[in-house]
Each structure stands twice: as structure tokens, then as C-alpha cells.
Design a protein around this motif. Structure first.
Motif, PDB file in Angstrom:
ATOM      1  N   PHE A  55       0.794  -1.224   0.000  1.00 10.27           N
ATOM      2  CA  PHE A  55       0.000   0.000   0.000  1.00 10.27           C
ATOM      3  C   PHE A  55       0.830   1.280   0.000  1.00 10.27           C
ATOM      4  N   LYS A  56       2.045   1.252   0.528  1.00 13.91           N
ATOM      5  CA  LYS A  56       2.827   2.478   0.733  1.00 13.91           C
ATOM      6  C   LYS A  56       2.910   3.374  -0.517  1.00 13.91           C
ATOM      7  N   PRO A  57       3.362   2.888  -1.681  1.00 14.32           N
ATOM      8  CA  PRO A  57       3.423   3.763  -2.858  1.00 14.32           C
ATOM      9  C   PRO A  57       2.040   4.249  -3.297  1.00 14.32           C
ATOM     10  N   LEU A  58       1.025   3.390  -3.174  1.00 14.94           N
ATOM     11  CA  LEU A  58      -0.330   3.784  -3.536  1.00 14.94           C
ATOM     12  C   LEU A  58      -0.831   4.875  -2.602  1.00 14.94           C
ATOM     13  N   GLY A  59      -0.545   4.754  -1.309  1.00 12.88           N
ATOM     14  CA  GLY A  59      -0.953   5.771  -0.350  1.00 12.88           C
ATOM     15  C   GLY A  59      -0.327   7.117  -0.644  1.00 12.88           C
ATOM     16  N   ASP A  60       0.960   7.113  -0.990  1.00 11.62           N
ATOM     17  CA  ASP A  60       1.652   8.364  -1.334  1.00 11.62           C
ATOM     18  C   ASP A  60       1.034   8.993  -2.578  1.00 11.62           C
ATOM     19  N   TYR A  61       0.691   8.148  -3.546  1.00 13.58           N
ATOM     20  CA  TYR A  61       0.086   8.612  -4.799  1.00 13.58           C
ATOM     21  C   TYR A  61      -1.292   9.232  -4.544  1.00 13.58           C
ATOM     22  N   LEU A  62      -2.108   8.569  -3.711  1.00 16.71           N
ATOM     23  CA  LEU A  62      -3.443   9.084  -3.413  1.00 16.71           C
ATOM     24  C   LEU A  62      -3.375  10.377  -2.609  1.00 16.71           C
ATOM     25  N   ALA A  63      -2.355  10.508  -1.765  1.00 12.36           N
ATOM     26  CA  ALA A  63      -2.187  11.737  -0.989  1.00 12.36           C
ATOM     27  C   ALA A  63      -1.955  12.919  -1.935  1.00 12.36           C
ATOM     28  N   LYS A  64      -1.136  12.710  -2.957  1.00 15.14           N
ATOM     29  CA  LYS A  64      -0.875  13.780  -3.935  1.00 15.14           C
ATOM     30  C   LYS A  64      -2.129  14.095  -4.750  1.00 15.14           C
ATOM     31  N   THR A  66      -5.321  13.685  -3.881  1.00 11.97           N
ATOM     32  CA  THR A  66      -6.467  14.204  -3.121  1.00 11.97           C
ATOM     33  C   THR A  66      -6.137  15.412  -2.258  1.00 11.97           C
ATOM     34  N   GLY A  67      -4.852  15.616  -1.966  1.00  9.02           N
ATOM     35  CA  GLY A  67      -4.466  16.683  -1.054  1.00  9.02           C
ATOM     36  C   GLY A  67      -4.704  16.325   0.406  1.00  9.02           C
ATOM     37  N   LEU A 114     -15.829   1.645  -6.098  1.00  9.06           N
ATOM     38  CA  LEU A 114     -15.314   2.635  -7.049  1.00  9.06           C
ATOM     39  C   LEU A 114     -14.617   2.001  -8.246  1.00  9.06           C
ATOM     40  N   VAL A 115     -13.576   1.235  -7.954  1.00  8.60           N
ATOM     41  CA  VAL A 115     -12.758   0.666  -9.030  1.00  8.60           C
ATOM     42  C   VAL A 115     -12.352  -0.760  -8.684  1.00  8.60           C
ATOM     43  N   GLN A 116     -11.986  -1.496  -9.713  1.00 10.47           N
ATOM     44  CA  GLN A 116     -11.431  -2.835  -9.536  1.00 10.47           C
ATOM     45  C   GLN A 116     -10.286  -2.982 -10.534  1.00 10.47           C
ATOM     46  N   ARG A 117      -9.456  -3.976 -10.312  1.00 14.81           N
ATOM     47  CA  ARG A 117      -8.427  -4.275 -11.303  1.00 14.81           C
ATOM     48  C   ARG A 117      -9.090  -4.929 -12.514  1.00 14.81           C
ATOM     49  N   ALA A 118      -8.502  -4.782 -13.673  1.00 14.79           N
ATOM     50  CA  ALA A 118      -9.042  -5.453 -14.855  1.00 14.79           C
ATOM     51  C   ALA A 118      -9.107  -6.956 -14.609  1.00 14.79           C
ATOM     52  N   ARG A 236     -17.410   4.827   1.494  1.00 12.94           N
ATOM     53  CA  ARG A 236     -18.745   5.086   2.038  1.00 12.94           C
ATOM     54  C   ARG A 236     -19.533   5.919   1.028  1.00 12.94           C
ATOM     55  N   SER A 237     -20.810   5.630   0.889  1.00 13.54           N
ATOM     56  CA  SER A 237     -21.629   6.351  -0.091  1.00 13.54           C
ATOM     57  C   SER A 237     -21.800   7.819   0.265  1.00 13.54           C
ATOM     58  N   ASP A 238     -21.629   8.162   1.552  1.00 17.72           N
ATOM     59  CA  ASP A 238     -21.797   9.568   1.947  1.00 17.72           C
ATOM     60  C   ASP A 238     -20.516  10.387   1.785  1.00 17.72           C
ATOM     61  N   MET A 239     -19.492   9.797   1.192  1.00 13.96           N
ATOM     62  CA  MET A 239     -18.266  10.551   0.942  1.00 13.96           C
ATOM     63  C   MET A 239     -18.554  11.691  -0.032  1.00 13.96           C
ATOM     64  N   ASN A 240     -17.894  12.813   0.144  1.00 17.01           N
ATOM     65  CA  ASN A 240     -18.039  13.960  -0.746  1.00 17.01           C
ATOM     66  C   ASN A 240     -17.836  13.512  -2.202  1.00 17.01           C
ATOM     67  N   PRO A 241     -18.821  13.795  -3.080  1.00 16.57           N
ATOM     68  CA  PRO A 241     -18.722  13.355  -4.484  1.00 16.57           C
ATOM     69  C   PRO A 241     -17.436  13.811  -5.178  1.00 16.57           C
ATOM     70  N   ALA A 242     -16.980  15.013  -4.848  1.00 19.65           N
ATOM     71  CA  ALA A 242     -15.754  15.514  -5.478  1.00 19.65           C
ATOM     72  C   ALA A 242     -14.553  14.673  -5.066  1.00 19.65           C
ATOM     73  N   LEU A 243     -14.532  14.240  -3.801  1.00 14.85           N
ATOM     74  CA  LEU A 243     -13.428  13.398  -3.324  1.00 14.85           C
ATOM     75  C   LEU A 243     -13.509  12.016  -3.956  1.00 14.85           C
ATOM     76  N   LYS A 244     -14.711  11.470  -4.065  1.00 19.66           N
ATOM     77  CA  LYS A 244     -14.893  10.173  -4.730  1.00 19.66           C
ATOM     78  C   LYS A 244     -14.310  10.223  -6.135  1.00 19.66           C
ATOM     79  N   LYS A 245     -14.622  11.294  -6.844  1.00 21.53           N
ATOM     80  CA  LYS A 245     -14.149  11.429  -8.231  1.00 21.53           C
ATOM     81  C   LYS A 245     -12.623  11.544  -8.280  1.00 21.53           C
ATOM     82  N   LYS A 246     -12.039  12.300  -7.356  1.00 25.97           N
ATOM     83  CA  LYS A 246     -10.577  12.432  -7.322  1.00 25.97           C
ATOM     84  C   LYS A 246      -9.919  11.064  -7.122  1.00 25.97           C
ATOM     85  N   ILE A 247     -10.474  10.290  -6.194  1.00 26.08           N
ATOM     86  CA  ILE A 247      -9.904   8.966  -5.896  1.00 26.08           C
ATOM     87  C   ILE A 247     -10.050   8.052  -7.108  1.00 26.08           C
ATOM     88  N   ALA A 248     -11.261   7.986  -7.668  1.00 26.25           N
ATOM     89  CA  ALA A 248     -11.497   7.126  -8.826  1.00 26.25           C
ATOM     90  C   ALA A 248     -10.615   7.528 -10.002  1.00 26.25           C
TER      91      ALA A 248
END
Length: 298
Positions: A55-64, A66-67, A114-118, A236-248
């Protein structure tokens, strides 16, 4: 000494209360607009150290992307990942197909995949053994078998479903069944002679073979299941839509042609990520219900 009339005192208190209310609203608004923490977890289908490493590299990537500060919180079992998300202690979880279904049912539809691997469009499980007398599922009758976690899609639910399809009831036709808790632990149980056979996800099996942590000449695959939908990243479905989109969008933008994308995708054992939806897991829900592993509200 100065005296206040009851009316003047009431107006003073009312004014102070209103000011305090405005101040609280301002603080709350500011807090909502301040980048916070994205709390992430994953079903413990492998050793905790391996999950953290992946997870470490993925976490760093998502931090950049999403802010937000991204924190990985390991959980002790599959059920804890479900409860963590629906009780809002976790924001995003790497679920197996069955744990997603459990979370979706438990939350009454308040979980969004949100997403899955191919690769998760046609995921598979493998049955392994060291026993020369076992070459097909029917040969498991009277033998011992290890699944992974009880809530694992690829390590229990789907292998159980395919066994039942082969007219082999694990609870009555096998000498004994065990639950190792994780895919790599299942391989260790088979290799160590603790059970005659085991069922696990094909991705972990191929990784262990590639890393030479298991000898396929000794521990061999004797059955590979047909494909089915499996893992996904859910929020969670109640997550801010803008944040959901950033993550996806961040997941969908990962590309093996870049060094960062290649490192993350290789660790996630993925060629790329694609969008997913609740409907993809309808067959998993049916299989779980038919096997008696899914009850309403559980």
C-alpha cells in the motif's frame, strides 16, 4: 454596583449565544474546507507486513491526488474491515467480492464500489495439494481441506460454491475443513502436510511461485475455477462526491508506462484499474446466499 433588568440580561445572553453559534459554524466550515485524513484499510488476506508494503506507494500517490493525508489502518479480520467502513471509522477499503457484499447488505446499500483491477472481472481460485491421489474435486471426499478466511471470496465462498457444484459438500463429504485466515497461510498448511489440500486466490499463488516461496513441483494445482468478479476498492456512499471522483480518477490514471504507475500496479498485481458497480457482485451475493453464508443484516 450596576444592575441589569431581566429583559436586558436576557438580550445579553441571547446575543452571546448567537455569537457563539456563529463562531462554532465558522470553525466547522473551516474544518470542512481544511484537508484532513483519508483513512484506508484492506481485508487481511495476506500477512500485515505484505499489505503495508503493497500500500505504501499507492498511499503516497493518493495523498498527492487528493491533497489529504492518507493513513493505512490494518484490521485483525475480514469482519473488522466491514464494520470499520459502515461505522465511519474507515473511509475506503480494499474488499473481496464477498466482503463488499457483506458491507453493502449490512449498511443497506451505503457502500460504493469505485474501481477494480481489470483482472477482477474474471478472477479465479486454485485448489492445491501434495497428495498424488487427488486430481479432481471429487477426489477430496474423505480428505482434509483448508480454506482461507471464512469471509474470503476467493479463499472460501467461490471454492465452496464450485465444490457444491461438483456434488462435494465440504461439511459432510470431507474428513475435516479448516480456515487458515489468509491465502499464504493456506499454502503453508498444504506444504507442511497439515491438510491434504487447500483453496486460495490465483494471484497470491502465482506471486508465491514467482518469488520461489513454494515449489509447484511439490505443491501442485489440481483444479482452477472458472472466472468470477472479485476485489474492489470501496468507499462510504456519503463521501463527498468531489473526493470520490478524485480517488477514482487517480486509480484510472495509473499507467504502467510511467515509473510510478508501474510500481503501484505491479504491487497491486494489476495491469490497470477500471470502474466497477454494485451489479457486478450480484452473482457473489447469490452464491453466498445459496451456501448459507449470507444472512439479512449480517
Amino acid at each position: 454596583m450596576r444592575h441589569f433588568s431581566p429583559l436586558r440580561m436576557f438580550k445579553t445572553i441571547l446575543g452571546a449565544t448567537a455569537a457563539a453559534g456563529l463562531m462554532f459554524a465558522a470553525i466547522t466550515a473551516a474544518a470542512q474546507n481544511t484537508p484532513g485524513v483519508l483513512r484506508v484499510s484492506a481485508i487481511p488476506d495476506e500477512a500485515p507486513t505484505e499489505l503495508q508494503r503493497k500500500f505504501k506507494p499507492l498511499g503516497d500517490y493518493l495523498a498527492k491526488a487528493t491533497g489529504l493525508k492518507v493513513e493505512f489502518t490494518p484490521v485483525t479480520d475480514y469482519a473488522a474491515s466491514v464494520e470499520g467502513l459502515i461505522n465511519k471509522k474507515i473511509d475506503m477499503v480494499w474488499f473481496g467480492g464477498f466482503t463488499f457484499v457483506q458491507a453493502n447488505v449490512r449498511s443497506k446499500g451505503q457502500v460504493t464500489p469505485l474501481v477494480q483491477r481489470a483482472e477482477d472481472e474474471k478472477f479465479r481460485s486454485v485448489f492445491i495439494t501434495t497428495n498424488k491421489d487427488i486430481s479432481k474435486l471429487e477426489d477430496l471426499k474423505g480428505k482434509t481441506l483448508s480454506f482461507g478466511s471464512e469471509s474470503s471470496t476467493s479463499g472460501h465462498l467461490m471454492p465452496r460454491s464450485f465444490l457444491l457444484g461438483a456434488k462435494v459438500d465440504p461439511d459432510t463429504d470431507l474428513k475435516r475443513i479448516a480456515f487458515s485466515g489468509a491465502h499464504d497461510a493456506t499454502v503453508a498448511a498444504v506444504a507442511g502436510g497439515k491438510v491434504d489440500a487447500g483453496a486460495l486466490n490465483i494471484s497470491v499463488w502465482e506471486k508465491l511461485v514467482a518469488e520461489k516461496k513454494v515449489d509447484p513441483a511439490v505443491v501442485r494445482v489440481f483444479y482452477t475455477t472458472p472466472g468470477y468478479f472479485d476485489y474492489n476498492w470501496s468507499v462510504r456512499s456519503d463521501m463527498n462526491p468531489a473526493l470520490k471522483k478524485k480517488i477514482a480518477d487517480a486509480f484510472l490514471a495509473l499507467d504502467k508506462s510511467t515509473p510510478e504507475g508501474k510500481e503501484i500496479l505491479d504491487l497491486q498485481r494489476a495491469t490497470r484499474f477500471i470502474p466497477t458497480k454494485v451489479g457486478n457482485y450480484a452473482d457473489i451475493e447469490k452464491a453466498a446466499t445459496s451456501a448459507g453464508l449470507l444472512k439479512e443484516g449480517k
